[in-house]
Design a protein around this motif. Structure first.
Motif, short mmCIF file in Angstrom:
data_model
loop_
_atom_site.label_atom_id
_atom_site.label_comp_id
_atom_site.label_asym_id
_atom_site.label_seq_id
_atom_site.Cartn_x
_atom_site.Cartn_y
_atom_site.Cartn_z
N SER A 144 0.83 -1.20 0.00
CA SER A 144 0.00 0.00 0.00
C SER A 144 0.86 1.25 0.00
N HIS A 145 2.11 1.13 0.48
CA HIS A 145 2.99 2.29 0.60
C HIS A 145 4.43 1.80 0.69
N ALA A 146 5.35 2.53 0.06
CA ALA A 146 6.78 2.23 0.14
C ALA A 146 7.50 3.41 0.77
N VAL A 147 8.43 3.11 1.68
CA VAL A 147 9.24 4.14 2.32
C VAL A 147 10.71 3.78 2.11
N THR A 148 11.49 4.72 1.60
CA THR A 148 12.91 4.49 1.40
C THR A 148 13.68 5.73 1.80
N GLY A 149 15.00 5.57 1.89
CA GLY A 149 15.86 6.71 2.12
C GLY A 149 16.13 7.46 0.83
N TYR A 150 16.66 8.67 0.97
CA TYR A 150 16.90 9.56 -0.16
C TYR A 150 17.89 8.99 -1.17
N ASP A 151 18.76 8.06 -0.73
CA ASP A 151 19.82 7.55 -1.59
C ASP A 151 19.56 6.12 -2.06
N PHE A 152 18.34 5.61 -1.88
CA PHE A 152 18.04 4.24 -2.29
C PHE A 152 17.82 4.17 -3.80
N HIS A 153 18.53 3.23 -4.44
CA HIS A 153 18.36 2.97 -5.87
C HIS A 153 18.14 1.47 -6.05
N PHE A 154 17.43 1.10 -7.09
CA PHE A 154 17.16 -0.32 -7.33
C PHE A 154 17.10 -0.58 -8.82
N GLY A 155 17.21 -1.86 -9.16
CA GLY A 155 17.07 -2.26 -10.55
C GLY A 155 18.35 -2.13 -11.35
N LYS A 156 18.30 -2.63 -12.56
CA LYS A 156 19.44 -2.66 -13.46
C LYS A 156 20.02 -1.25 -13.65
N ALA A 157 21.35 -1.18 -13.52
CA ALA A 157 22.07 0.09 -13.68
C ALA A 157 21.52 1.19 -12.76
N ARG A 158 20.93 0.76 -11.63
CA ARG A 158 20.40 1.70 -10.64
C ARG A 158 19.38 2.65 -11.25
N GLN A 159 18.56 2.10 -12.16
CA GLN A 159 17.54 2.91 -12.83
C GLN A 159 16.47 3.40 -11.86
N GLY A 160 16.23 2.63 -10.80
CA GLY A 160 15.16 2.96 -9.88
C GLY A 160 15.57 4.02 -8.88
N THR A 161 15.44 5.26 -9.28
CA THR A 161 15.77 6.39 -8.41
C THR A 161 14.57 6.70 -7.51
N PRO A 162 14.74 7.54 -6.49
CA PRO A 162 13.58 7.97 -5.70
C PRO A 162 12.49 8.60 -6.56
N ASP A 163 12.87 9.42 -7.55
CA ASP A 163 11.86 10.03 -8.42
C ASP A 163 11.13 8.98 -9.24
N TYR A 164 11.87 7.97 -9.70
CA TYR A 164 11.24 6.89 -10.46
C TYR A 164 10.20 6.18 -9.59
N LEU A 165 10.55 5.93 -8.33
CA LEU A 165 9.63 5.23 -7.43
C LEU A 165 8.38 6.08 -7.18
N ARG A 166 8.56 7.38 -7.00
CA ARG A 166 7.40 8.25 -6.81
C ARG A 166 6.47 8.19 -8.02
#
Length: 332
Positions: free
Chosen positions: A126-148
């Motif tokens: 229902s909700h995701a919480v991460t830190g400002y510097d969390f990245h995920f996915g190939k080549a760190r494509q998943g930025t905080p803005d991407y997650l938002r």
């Protein structure tokens, strides 16, 4: 020696084993090595959201550390190895944890697949919480803005927690804490953690030299990659029989054999057999560096002084946080 995860704290080590009781919950995502004050800001945000919505709150973390996977010749020293991390997450008040195996294949998952296949299809968050510097996915494509953006598109909330700074406005990080341990700055390491750093180990047989000197010690071996500065420490120790204050030496015993590094703990007012028992050792303060003495008598005289200094340091101990209070069974 920490409170063990139990029926009220659900643990899954694969997506297939993720429990139904946690589905639809609020997830805090991160490596969380050390569970320091910055990490707990993420957990606290998740807990506040989950309790307000009456949803379960769980952590998603990864083992081994990603930096170790990509650079195995230089493994990252873990401030909280996986079992301790799980127990710390429980102490922090979460309902469970999902610990995913991290490897290069997992690191190559597209960010879109991480969101769709894991967060939505499997976890149903229902909700995701991460830190400002969390990245995920190939080549760190998943930025905080991407997650938002993904949250807005797929209908789950996203909270990005900004960096947590210490009183000197420096960012709190696991790397800084490791550097503090290496420098023997236990006070600063503990301040950044918000609790007294600890490790767990099993008591092994030694050469019994401490007993001959009037200081019978419990001998513990730490991980070979531990950066802790060699020296003398004031410690609080959880044994199967309860809590004890003590003084510890971490080093190579240069007065005698200058051998392999070992952590030797002398417990005040204790008598008994601890061989084979697991101890949890909290470091309270660094008293001095390791020294070589000309005689055993000179060493014992210094050990007597170390014991008195350790007792003084331990007599004034106060909890650094609610977590520290719970871990040390202290009174506020």
């Amino acid at each position: 020696m920490n409170p063990s995860p139990s029926a009220d704290f659900l643990v899954a080590e694969s997506l297939d084993a993720f429990p139904d009781e946690l589905k639809g919950g609020v997830v805090a995502i991160g490596n969380f090595d050390g569970l320091h004050r910055g990490h707990r800001a993420v957990l606290d945000a998740a807990l506040g959201l989950g309790r307000g919505m009456h949803h379960p709150v769980f952590a998603m973390s990864f083992e081994p550390h990603p930096r170790t996977v990509f650079n195995p010749s230089k493994p990252v020293f873990r401030l909280t190895p996986a079992p301790q991390k799980l127990n710390m997450l429980k102490v922090c008040g979460l309902d469970g944890a999902l610990i995913l195996p991290f490897n290069k294949a997992f690191a190559g998952v597209e960010a879109s697949a991480f969101v769709q296949d894991i967060l939505i299809d499997t976890l149903g968050i229902s909700h995701a919480v991460t830190g400002y510097d969390f990245h995920f996915g190939k080549a760190r494509q998943g930025t905080p803005d991407y997650l938002r953006t993904a949250g807005a598109e797929h209908g789950f909330g996203v909270t990005i927690v900004q960096r947590e700074e210490d009183e000197g406005t420096e960012v709190i990080s696991s790397t800084r804490i490791r550097d503090c341990l290496a420098a023997g700055d236990i006070a600063q390491a503990n301040a950044l953690l918000g609790y007294r750093w600890f490790f767990e180990a099993t008591v092994e047989h030694g050469n019994k030299r401490g007993r001959d000197l009037g200081y019978p010690t419990a001998n513990l071996h730490m991980n070979t990659d531990c950066p802790l500065l060699e020296g003398i420490y004031a410690v609080k120790v959880k044994t199967p029989e309860g809590w004890y204050d003590g003084v510890a030496s971490y080093g190579r015993r240069p007065t005698f054999d200058n051998g392999a590094v070992v952590f030797e703990v002398f417990l005040f007012d204790f008598s008994g057999d601890l061989y084979g028992q697991s101890l949890r050792v909290h470091l309270v303060s660094h008293l001095r560096g390791e020294e070589k003495f000309d005689t055993a008598e000179a060493l014992v005289a210094q050990m007597n002084r170390d014991s008195e200094e350790a007792k003084a340091a331990l007599a004034s101990i106060r909890p650094l946080s609610d977590i520290d209070l719970k871990l040390l069974d202290l009174h506020a």
